[in-house]
Every structure is written in C-alpha cells, then in structure tokens.
Design a protein around this motif. Structure first.
Motif, PDB file in Angstrom:
ATOM      1  N   GLU A 124       0.853  -1.181   0.000  1.00 21.83           N
ATOM      2  CA  GLU A 124       0.000   0.000   0.000  1.00 21.83           C
ATOM      3  C   GLU A 124       0.894   1.237   0.000  1.00 21.83           C
ATOM      4  O   GLU A 124       1.950   1.248   0.641  1.00 21.83           O
ATOM      5  CB  GLU A 124      -0.853   0.014   1.279  1.00 21.83           C
ATOM      6  N   PRO A 125       0.479   2.317  -0.678  1.00 26.84           N
ATOM      7  CA  PRO A 125       1.348   3.499  -0.782  1.00 26.84           C
ATOM      8  C   PRO A 125       1.738   4.116   0.562  1.00 26.84           C
ATOM      9  O   PRO A 125       2.824   4.653   0.692  1.00 26.84           O
ATOM     10  CB  PRO A 125       0.494   4.484  -1.589  1.00 26.84           C
ATOM     11  N   ASP A 126       0.898   4.009   1.587  1.00 31.98           N
ATOM     12  CA  ASP A 126       1.270   4.674   2.844  1.00 31.98           C
ATOM     13  C   ASP A 126       1.896   3.726   3.872  1.00 31.98           C
ATOM     14  O   ASP A 126       2.063   4.075   5.030  1.00 31.98           O
ATOM     15  CB  ASP A 126       0.058   5.413   3.447  1.00 31.98           C
ATOM     16  N   TYR A 127       2.270   2.542   3.435  1.00 37.07           N
ATOM     17  CA  TYR A 127       2.915   1.614   4.371  1.00 37.07           C
ATOM     18  C   TYR A 127       4.310   2.107   4.721  1.00 37.07           C
ATOM     19  O   TYR A 127       5.083   2.508   3.847  1.00 37.07           O
ATOM     20  CB  TYR A 127       2.990   0.215   3.744  1.00 37.07           C
ATOM     21  N   GLN A 128       4.636   2.091   6.032  1.00 34.58           N
ATOM     22  CA  GLN A 128       5.965   2.521   6.480  1.00 34.58           C
ATOM     23  C   GLN A 128       6.937   1.347   6.331  1.00 34.58           C
ATOM     24  O   GLN A 128       6.799   0.354   7.030  1.00 34.58           O
ATOM     25  CB  GLN A 128       5.896   2.963   7.942  1.00 34.58           C
ATOM     26  N   PHE A 129       7.876   1.495   5.427  1.00 35.48           N
ATOM     27  CA  PHE A 129       8.729   0.358   5.097  1.00 35.48           C
ATOM     28  C   PHE A 129      10.166   0.580   5.541  1.00 35.48           C
ATOM     29  O   PHE A 129      11.086  -0.043   5.040  1.00 35.48           O
ATOM     30  CB  PHE A 129       8.688   0.113   3.577  1.00 35.48           C
ATOM     31  N   ASP A 130      10.374   1.476   6.504  1.00 32.97           N
ATOM     32  CA  ASP A 130      11.734   1.852   6.874  1.00 32.97           C
ATOM     33  C   ASP A 130      12.488   0.725   7.562  1.00 32.97           C
ATOM     34  O   ASP A 130      13.700   0.639   7.506  1.00 32.97           O
ATOM     35  CB  ASP A 130      11.670   3.087   7.788  1.00 32.97           C
ATOM     36  N   GLU A 131      11.748  -0.183   8.204  1.00 38.66           N
ATOM     37  CA  GLU A 131      12.418  -1.191   9.026  1.00 38.66           C
ATOM     38  C   GLU A 131      12.359  -2.558   8.347  1.00 38.66           C
ATOM     39  O   GLU A 131      11.284  -3.078   8.057  1.00 38.66           O
ATOM     40  CB  GLU A 131      11.702  -1.264  10.388  1.00 38.66           C
ATOM     41  N   ILE A 132      13.516  -3.134   8.097  1.00 42.08           N
ATOM     42  CA  ILE A 132      13.609  -4.429   7.423  1.00 42.08           C
ATOM     43  C   ILE A 132      12.839  -5.503   8.185  1.00 42.08           C
ATOM     44  O   ILE A 132      12.083  -6.283   7.608  1.00 42.08           O
ATOM     45  CB  ILE A 132      15.091  -4.872   7.335  1.00 42.08           C
ATOM     46  N   ALA A 133      13.016  -5.537   9.498  1.00 41.04           N
ATOM     47  CA  ALA A 133      12.389  -6.593  10.302  1.00 41.04           C
ATOM     48  C   ALA A 133      10.870  -6.538  10.161  1.00 41.04           C
ATOM     49  O   ALA A 133      10.200  -7.573  10.130  1.00 41.04           O
ATOM     50  CB  ALA A 133      12.796  -6.449  11.763  1.00 41.04           C
ATOM     51  N   ALA A 134      10.313  -5.330  10.039  1.00 38.92           N
ATOM     52  CA  ALA A 134       8.861  -5.195   9.922  1.00 38.92           C
ATOM     53  C   ALA A 134       8.379  -5.752   8.578  1.00 38.92           C
ATOM     54  O   ALA A 134       7.334  -6.402   8.501  1.00 38.92           O
ATOM     55  CB  ALA A 134       8.459  -3.728  10.062  1.00 38.92           C
ATOM     56  N   ILE A 135       9.149  -5.510   7.528  1.00 41.48           N
ATOM     57  CA  ILE A 135       8.764  -6.031   6.213  1.00 41.48           C
ATOM     58  C   ILE A 135       8.833  -7.552   6.222  1.00 41.48           C
ATOM     59  O   ILE A 135       7.955  -8.240   5.708  1.00 41.48           O
ATOM     60  CB  ILE A 135       9.682  -5.462   5.099  1.00 41.48           C
ATOM     61  N   GLU A 136       9.876  -8.076   6.878  1.00 38.31           N
ATOM     62  CA  GLU A 136      10.000  -9.529   6.948  1.00 38.31           C
ATOM     63  C   GLU A 136       8.879 -10.149   7.780  1.00 38.31           C
ATOM     64  O   GLU A 136       8.375 -11.209   7.450  1.00 38.31           O
ATOM     65  CB  GLU A 136      11.381  -9.917   7.509  1.00 38.31           C
ATOM     66  N   ARG A 137       8.483  -9.445   8.844  1.00 36.31           N
ATOM     67  CA  ARG A 137       7.349  -9.932   9.643  1.00 36.31           C
ATOM     68  C   ARG A 137       6.081  -9.957   8.810  1.00 36.31           C
ATOM     69  O   ARG A 137       5.310 -10.911   8.857  1.00 36.31           O
ATOM     70  CB  ARG A 137       7.124  -9.015  10.855  1.00 36.31           C
TER      71      ARG A 137
END
Lengths: 142, 435
Positions: free
Chosen positions: B377-390
């Motif tokens: 989604e365009p407003d997803y905060q993707f700054d943290e690698i661990a969060a994307i992996e989760r």
C-alpha cells in the motif's frame, strides 16, 4: 532530528544504479548512503542536501521513497568517538532500530541513529547533549 | 487371490452397451431422486426417459463445480444417508468444498478402478503397495489404499510426510509399488540421494502410480532413472470418484478410462459441442454406476483428447491423453487446487498489501515453487527491514492456512507488476512441462 530518505528496492541488478541516476538527474547531492538488504529486497537510506526534492523525484519515477526522521550526532573523529556515544546511550536501554556513520570533511564524523519512537529519540537527545555531544540539524549537513 | 479383469478386454461395442444401460439408469435416478437434476433437466427441456443411444446424451445439460458447491453438503446425494458409507471432499477453502458420497458398492468400484493401476503395472497380490498420498478427505490416500486392498496386495498406509521414514520403509520393507504425487516421489528420491543412499538399488520399486498434478516427460524420465521403476500417470477427481477414472498402462501411451464406470465426452469449452475422437477439448464425465454421488455431464475443466485407435496392450478401454492444462484459472500446486480468488481473499485481510499481485509458478529441484509477488500500500511505512519480513511471514502463514499449500511472499516495488489494459496478468507459469 534530520530527514533521511528511505527507498525500498528490489534486490535485482541495476536497481541501485537506476535510483542514483534518478537522484542525480534531480540535482540531489548525497552525503551518505547505506543499504540494509535481504535476499529479496533492500532498504536504502540516504542523507542528502534536499530530501523533500529527492523523495518527490523518486516517487515520480515509481520508486517507493519516504522521509524518515533520524537523529544525527557529531562524533569526534578520533579513536573511541563512537564507542563513547554508544556507551552513553546504553544506559538508557533504548531500542535503536539501526544506525550508520559517515564522515564529512573536518574533524567530526556523523553518526545517524533511528530510534523506535519519537519519545525515545527525544530522551536520547537530552542525554547525549548532557554528555556533551552535539545533535545536528538539516542545515548543519547542507 | 488376485481378481481377473476380463472387462478390460471386452469388445468395445459390448462395453458401449453396458455404458448405455448404466447412463440411462444414472440420469433417471438423478432425475427422480435429486431435485437439482429434476430442475436442471426440466429447464433444459431434456427428457431422461428418451435417451436411446450414448450420442443422445449430448442433449443433456452440463453440471459444473459451482453446481456441486451450491448443493453443499448433501443435496446431490441420490441415496438415503443410511446407505452412504464414506464422504470425501475436494481441496478448497472452507465452505466452497465439493462433497462426494460413497455407498459400499461405490467404494468397491473405486477400489476396482484404482486397482487397474496395479494391473497395468503387471502387479498382483504379491505386491507391496506403499501409499504416501495424504489420507483423509483428500481422495488420494484412501483411493490408492482401496485399490491395493481390492487387488489383495499388501498395503502400507504411510500417508504423506516424514520423508526419512518413507525412505526407511521403502528400503527395509520391500515396497514394490509407490503411490503418491510425482513431485513427492521426486522429493523422496532426492532426499534418499542426499542421505547417501542409491534408491535405484536400495529400494525395490517396480512401478509408481503418480497423479493429482501434471508432470512432464523429462520429469518422468528423471524419476524413473532415480528410482529404477516405471511411472504410470493416474487421473481422477473427487467430483466423480477420485483417482482411478483413467490410468496409464505399461505402454505409457495415454490413460485408459475406466469406461465401464465412466462415460467420457470431449467438448469444445466455448460452444459445448461434442468433438470427435482425436481433437483436444474439455473432458466431460458421466458416471455409469455411481450410487451416492452420480454426476451427469460433469465439466472437469481439464483439457485432453480421446486417443484414436486401440492401445498396443490389447485392452479395449479408450484412452485419454495426458492433461494439457485447464479451461478455468484453477492452479494445481503440489496436488492442491488453488484459485487466484482464494489468494485475493487472503490479501484483502492484510491492509498493508495493495491489490496488485502476481503468482509466479516455477520448478525448483523438481518441486513446484509458488511465489506471490505483491506491491505494498502506498502509505505503508517500510523503513524497518524486520517489519517487512514480519509482514511477509504473516502473509505466508495466512496463505498456508487458507490454501493448504505454502507460498513464498515477495514484496516488490510499485508498478513492477505489469499492468495491461488496467488488468494485471495474475499468473505466470514457468514450471517445467506444464503447458
């Protein structure tokens, strides 16, 4: 606090070069770039002279780019500079998500730290200033 | 004592006479006992009492998977519940499964049909049939099991999984016929090789009866070499019985339909017209003697053709060719049926994901690998690698529980899913040997 540019990139050939070209074409000058990567993707973090313009240029070219607020701290360019900084923070038991260092000309290096929350960031800032560190602003880096 | 199957060499005109008799009884039973069929036939103006030849069946309306779903769970049963001895369900998400019931006689027929695979493998009561299809609602496990019992062979009911134990049994207990999906057979072979065994020598297999998913000729050759046996393709679907509707004989030149139990037509999927032998189209099946869950002109969505002429093996039952894909968007992943809409349903529950996705099927070490590429989604905060992996792991586990098959989730950059005329290409199939 300063503004960092965060870019989501697929881990594939030529993506980083293409992104840098986009920034170059927009006239953005970078002073630091760090990459955190997994097998599939990477997150690129950039300190540049005009972060807003950089994000605009990247988003306009279909990159996922956003502004992230991070702390930038001047560290004496000498042995033990960073160690002393981190030891000061250690006592606070704050969760640092990531960090990286870079060096501009002169006698100070810059350490960039991302804290989990804005509260944590301001608590850290107070403690660091008490310990004699200087927190940098966007203008300091320009 | 293993049983004889003179029916397999019955002259085809006699076979057709049996089929006609059975089909007539089936459509009348459906009309009289199942309200759905009464309404279907009446609305189509089809008179089940006026069928005089097999060709007349072309005037009967088709039945579809949706009809089966709409009549969930028991509305299509043509016998009282007290006569239904067993239930199976096709894979699919909860609520949309299709249900099949079996009387005692239906179970015997099923065993007989699958047992033909053992007969085609020149097997008999001395064979040890190692079944590692999954046991349960899936028809693979028990279908093969009943086939082995029908043949008076020895059945080892392993079910799927625990590959090292499968290998131990294959090595030590003398299994001669292996029943499982082709990809699982390959996985067993490769795992045995990794363990330092030589399955071509250490196992005692003569034949594998492998189905529930497509596989290429190269794949078959590779498998046969590794396990030093012969691979026979088996076809079936829960909606008409399960595995055993058609099975390859030793000639490996098409799958012999069990024509005494199923009447097959090939139709043009667009027009519904019946096509002559030899032409590719959609397989349509009518059960000849199914009691609990008879079906009339069931559209399988599987693309094949009737192979003209008689098989070199001398058996008279006509053959269908190996499947050539499907007429709908259903994917068969490691034997499990998956519709793209099921993937979309899961994605809708994850707000971080956009609706742009693409399913990429590939072959890695002979196993299907499915990668779901999805944009954020365009407003997803993707700054943290661990969060994307989760997030990736979270979506993977949701998909696994909804689809019963594991997909790898890969977050991709915006607009990297190709858009054409505003509609994304949802599935890219790069698998070996899948047309």
């Amino acid at each position: 606090m300063i503004e960092q540019i965060t870019v989501f990139l697929e881990n594939s050939e030529g993506r980083l070069a293409a992104m840098c070209r986009t920034l170059a074409d927009a006239g953005v000058n970078m002073s630091a770039l760090s990459i955190a990567d997994t097998a599939d993707f990477g997150v690129v973090r950039i300190i540049a002279d005009n972060p807003r313009k950089a994000v605009e240029a990247l988003t306009g070219n279909d990159y996922r780019a956003a502004i992230t607020n991070v702390a930038a701290i001047a560290v004496p360019n000498e042995p033990g500079g960073l160690a002393r900084l981190l030891e000061t923070l250690d006592s606070l038991k704050l969760n640092i998500e990531y960090g990286y260092c870079f060096s501009l000309q002169g006698d100070a290096a810059v350490d960039v730290l991302k804290f989990r929350s804005a509260d944590a960031a301001s608590e850290a800032a107070d403690t660091l200033e008490e310990a004699g560190f200087r927190l940098l602003s966007q203008e300091d880096l320009a | 004592m293993s049983r004889k199957q003179d029916i397999l060499t019955l002259p085809h005109d006699e076979l057709e006479a049996k089929q006609l008799q059975g089909v007539k009884e089936t459509i009348v039973a459906c009309y009289e006992n199942v309200p759905f069929y009464k309404q279907l036939f009446d609305e189509a103006g089809f008179d089940p009492y006026k069928v005089e030849s097999l060709a007349d069946l072309k005037d009967a309306p088709f039945t579809t998977k949706q009809d089966l779903r709409d009549n969930y769970p028991y509305k299509l049963f043509a016998v009282p519940m007290s006569e239904v001895k067993e239930i199976h369900m096709s894979s699919g998400t909860m609520g949309v499964a299709t249900v099949g019931g079996y009387t005692q006689k239906d179970l015997e027929t099923w065993g007989e049909c699958f047992a033909r695979g053992i007969i085609y493998a020149n097997g008999d009561q001395n064979d040890i049939v190692h079944v590692c299809y999954g046991y349960g609602l899936f028809t693979g496990g028990l279908g093969a099991h009943y086939g082995g019992l029908w043949m008076d062979s020895t059945v080892i009911p392993m079910s799927a999984g625990n590959t090292e134990r499968q290998i131990k049994v294959l090595k030590e207990m003398g299994s001669t016929i292996l029943c499982c999906t082709p990809s699982y057979a390959m996985h067993i072979a490769d795992t045995a090789l990794e363990m330092g065994l030589d399955p071509a020598k250490d196992f005692h297999l003569r034949a594998g009866i492998h189905g529930a998913e497509p596989f290429s000729d190269n794949f078959r050759a590779d498998l046969e070499k590794k396990l030093n046996y012969k691979v026979l393709d088996v076809y079936g679907l829960t909606e008409t019985m399960g595995p055993g509707v058609a099975i390859e004989c030793w000639e490996q030149d098409g799958l012999h339909l069990a024509e005494d139990h199923f009447y097959a037509e090939i139709i043009d999927p667009e027009t519904g017209e019946v096509l002559p032998d030899g032409e590719w189209g959609e397989l349509v099946l009518t059960t000849v003697d199914r009691e609990a869950s008879p079906v009339v002109r069931y559209r399988t969505r599987d693309i094949t053709r009737i192979i003209p002429g008689q098989c070199a093996c001398g058996r008279t039952h006509r053959r269908i060719d190996r499947l050539h894909g499907r007429t709908d968007d259903m994917l068969i992943i490691r034997g499990v049926n998956v519709f793209p809409s099921q993937i979309e349903d899961v994605m809708k529950t994850v707000p971080e994901l956009s609706s742009w996705y693409q399913v990429e099927l590939s072959t890695v070490d002979h196993l299907d690998r499915v990668t779901l590429k999805v944009e954020l989604e365009p407003d997803y905060q993707f700054d943290e690698i661990a969060a994307i992996e989760r997030l990736q792991k979270d979506v993977e586990s949701k998909l696994k529980s909804a689809l019963s098959v594991g997909l790898k989730v890969k977050i991709v950059e915006p607009k990297s899913i190709p858009r054409s005329e505003g509609k994304a290409k949802r599935v890219v199939d790069l698998r070996e040997g899948v047309k």
